[in-house]
Each structure stands twice: as C-alpha cells, then as structure tokens.
Enzyme design. Structure first.
Site, PDB file in Angstrom:
ATOM      1  N   HIS A 115       3.339   1.879   2.168  1.00 19.77           N
ATOM      2  CA  HIS A 115       3.848   2.311   3.474  1.00 19.77           C
ATOM      3  C   HIS A 115       5.366   2.241   3.527  1.00 19.77           C
ATOM      4  O   HIS A 115       5.993   1.438   2.843  1.00 19.77           O
ATOM      5  CB  HIS A 115       3.179   1.560   4.636  1.00 19.77           C
ATOM      6  CG  HIS A 115       3.589   0.137   4.829  1.00 19.77           C
ATOM      7  ND1 HIS A 115       2.741  -0.829   5.334  1.00 19.77           N
ATOM      8  CD2 HIS A 115       4.765  -0.511   4.623  1.00 19.77           C
ATOM      9  CE1 HIS A 115       3.370  -1.977   5.426  1.00 19.77           C
ATOM     10  NE2 HIS A 115       4.606  -1.817   5.001  1.00 19.77           N
TER      11      HIS A 115
ATOM     12  N   ASN B 168       0.824  -1.219   0.000  1.00 16.18           N
ATOM     13  CA  ASN B 168       0.000   0.000   0.000  1.00 16.18           C
ATOM     14  C   ASN B 168       0.855   1.265   0.000  1.00 16.18           C
ATOM     15  O   ASN B 168       0.346   2.359   0.185  1.00 16.18           O
ATOM     16  CB  ASN B 168      -0.946  -0.004   1.205  1.00 16.18           C
ATOM     17  CG  ASN B 168      -0.196  -0.027   2.530  1.00 16.18           C
ATOM     18  OD1 ASN B 168       1.035  -0.035   2.550  1.00 16.18           O
ATOM     19  ND2 ASN B 168      -0.928  -0.042   3.625  1.00 16.18           N
TER      20      ASN B 168
ATOM     21  N   GLU C  26       1.262   4.271   7.381  1.00 13.49           N
ATOM     22  CA  GLU C  26       0.246   3.812   6.452  1.00 13.49           C
ATOM     23  C   GLU C  26      -0.310   4.987   5.632  1.00 13.49           C
ATOM     24  O   GLU C  26      -0.081   6.152   5.981  1.00 13.49           O
ATOM     25  CB  GLU C  26      -0.889   3.132   7.237  1.00 13.49           C
ATOM     26  CG  GLU C  26      -0.439   1.957   8.116  1.00 13.49           C
ATOM     27  CD  GLU C  26      -0.098   0.692   7.335  1.00 13.49           C
ATOM     28  OE1 GLU C  26       0.170   0.765   6.114  1.00 13.49           O
ATOM     29  OE2 GLU C  26      -0.089  -0.390   7.947  1.00 13.49           O
TER      30      GLU C  26
HETATM   31  C1  F6R Z   1       9.536  -3.269   8.185  1.00 14.83           C
HETATM   32  C2  F6R Z   1       9.072  -2.108   7.444  1.00 14.83           C
HETATM   33  C3  F6R Z   1       8.113  -2.260   6.312  1.00 14.83           C
HETATM   34  C4  F6R Z   1       8.647  -3.189   5.218  1.00 14.83           C
HETATM   35  C5  F6R Z   1       7.624  -3.334   4.092  1.00 14.83           C
HETATM   36  C6  F6R Z   1       8.108  -4.300   3.026  1.00 14.83           C
HETATM   37  O1  F6R Z   1      10.459  -2.896   9.165  1.00 14.83           O
HETATM   38  O2  F6R Z   1       9.452  -1.027   7.787  1.00 14.83           O
HETATM   39  O3  F6R Z   1       7.830  -0.993   5.780  1.00 14.83           O
HETATM   40  O4  F6R Z   1       9.857  -2.681   4.723  1.00 14.83           O
HETATM   41  O5  F6R Z   1       6.420  -3.781   4.602  1.00 14.83           O
HETATM   42  O6  F6R Z   1       8.150  -5.581   3.554  1.00 14.83           O
HETATM   43  P1  F6R Z   1       8.641  -6.823   2.660  1.00 14.83           P
HETATM   44  O7  F6R Z   1      10.070  -6.576   2.368  1.00 14.83           O
HETATM   45  O8  F6R Z   1       8.427  -8.024   3.565  1.00 14.83           O
HETATM   46  O9  F6R Z   1       7.781  -6.835   1.448  1.00 14.83           O
END
Ligand code: F6R
Length: 243
Positions: free
Chosen positions: A138, A136, A143
């Site tokens: 983030h 999304n 968010e």
């Molecule tokens: C986790 C964080 C999140 C992840 C994001 C991508 O510490 O800050 O913003 O970087 O959700 O996660 P993956 O790499 O699992 O797709």
C-alpha cells in the site's frame, strides 16, 4: 524510476531529508506531501536538525499529509496529527495554517475528502511527495486492488494493515478500521515522488513493486507510470535487487 541504495537506514533518512531541503531552498514556496510511519522518522529527525542548525527555513513550506485514521481525535496519541507534531511540526517553524492533515473526526468524511482534494489543487498541487510502503504494497492507505483513478477517499483498512499498525496501539481492537487517504490519482499527480523503504521485511514487496510488472494488486507498482520517481532503499530493503 531511479533506484538509490543506501548503506544504512540513517543514511536513507539523511538522503531523503537532503532532497526535501534542496527543494525548499530552491523554491520560494513549496508544497510537500508527507507520510507517517516508522520509516519516515529518521528523515524527519534530519530535517529538524537542519532547521536547528539554521540550514532550512520552513516558513514558506506548505504540507499535506497522505492520510489520517477515521474516528480518533487529533490529540489521540496514535493519530497522524500527533505523530507529525511529535516528529516534525512541533520542532520547526512551519506556520500552523500551512499544515494540512485530513480531519479524522469529520462529521461527513466524504465531504472532508472533497475539501482536502480541492485544497491540494488550490495550492497548485504537490511539488514533492514522500511515500513509505506497506507490507502489502500500500501507498498512503491505498490497499491492494485500489483503482488508479481514486482521489482522496475513505478506505476500509486491510486486516494486514490493522495488524501491522497495532504495534502503536494498546490492543488490536483499538486500531481504527477506516481512514481517509489521498487516492492513487492524487499521488500520481505530484510532480516528484520519493518512495522510501527500510529493512529486510520490506525487501520482497519493493522488489515485487518495482522489478516486476505494474499491477493494482500492489498499489506501489503503479508509481512505474510516473516520470519522476526516486525509490530510496537501505541495503536490507534492496537485498533482492542486488542479485
Ligand atoms: C502512513 C502511510 C503508510 C506508510 C506505510 C509504511 O502515512 O501512508 O503508507 O508509509 O504503511 O509504514 P512504516 O514506515 O511504519 O513501515
């Protein structure tokens, strides 16, 4: 913003690790901001390899993680403390006292956020912050809709984030619904930022975030305001940029 496109996820991990290693070698004391998540694992693996080969010394490195779930202990297998220990800190020579991750069991979470934010300042701010990106848009756990003025704060996780992260838990009900995260302002205060994304499933959101106008509906897009951002993608994630 500069865009770097790598052939494979492995090459992406290596390139990100090389950027981190270069900073550590060039700066006698450096402060890193670090993510968890699947995308980061290959970069951490490379950094562990570099340490084992004697190429990087982490004894003068200080780290701040972006976020941690609220309501689970450090030792919980799905905590971000456990993730970092398992993928990086447990394998390198970083002093324990130099590692900072928000306390997910803090009795007063808002106080914990203030403590965390001021600790970053006490260390002189973040030299290099590595980010992943959620489906999304983030960054950290900021968010869609998060104000660009936010410092480290408590968040209610988006249902889509809870769903995406449920793959690490036994069942979706076990996924914490709240977390502590660095805010957008905290993130934008880092001197350098690298955002990494991998795979076809991230192609639309990275394109929306960086090839279109900035909007708080896509938190990562606010990185367009920063003057030193490297967006590093593998070929699949960069698919829509190729057209
Ligand atoms: C986790 C964080 C999140 C992840 C994001 C991508 O510490 O800050 O913003 O970087 O959700 O996660 P993956 O790499 O699992 O797709």
């Amino acid at each position: 913003m500069r865009l770097v496109i790598c052939e494979t996820h492995g090459e992406l991990g290596l390139k990100v690790a090389n950027e981190v290693a270069r900073l550590i070698k060039n700066k006698s004391k450096c402060v890193l901001g670090l993510p968890t998540g699947e995308t980061s694992i290959s970069a951490y693996k490379e950094l562990v390899g570099m340490y084992e080969n004697g190429d990087v010394d982490f004894s003068n490195v200080v780290t701040f993680n972006l976020d941690e779930y609220l309501g689970i202990s450090k030792s919980h297998p799905c905590s971000y403390h456990s993730f970092m220990q398992h993928n990086l800190f447990g394998h390198i020579n970083i002093p324990k006292a130099s590692v900072h991750i928000p306390d997910g069991l803090a009795e007063f979470p808002d106080e914990e956020c203030k403590r965390y934010e001021s600790l970053i300042q006490i260390y002189g701010g973040i030299d290099l912050l590595i980010l992943g990106i959620g489906h999304n848009g983030h960054i950290g756990f900021n968010e869609p809709g998060t104000s660009i003025d936010t410092l480290t704060h408590v968040v209610n996780l988006d249902i889509s984030t809870v769903q995406a992260n449920s793959r690490f838990f036994e069942k979706i009900d076990d996924v914490p619904k709240r977390a502590i995260t660095m805010g957008i302002k905290t993130i934008l205060s880092a001197r350098r930022i690298i955002l990494m994304a991998s795979g076809e499933k991230k192609s639309q959101i990275v394109h929306d975030a960086f090839a279109k106008e900035m909007t708080t509906d896509i938190p990562a897009s606010v990185l367009q305001k920063h003057n030193d951002v490297l967006v590093m993608l593998d070929k699949e994630a960069a698919r829509l940029f190729d057209k």
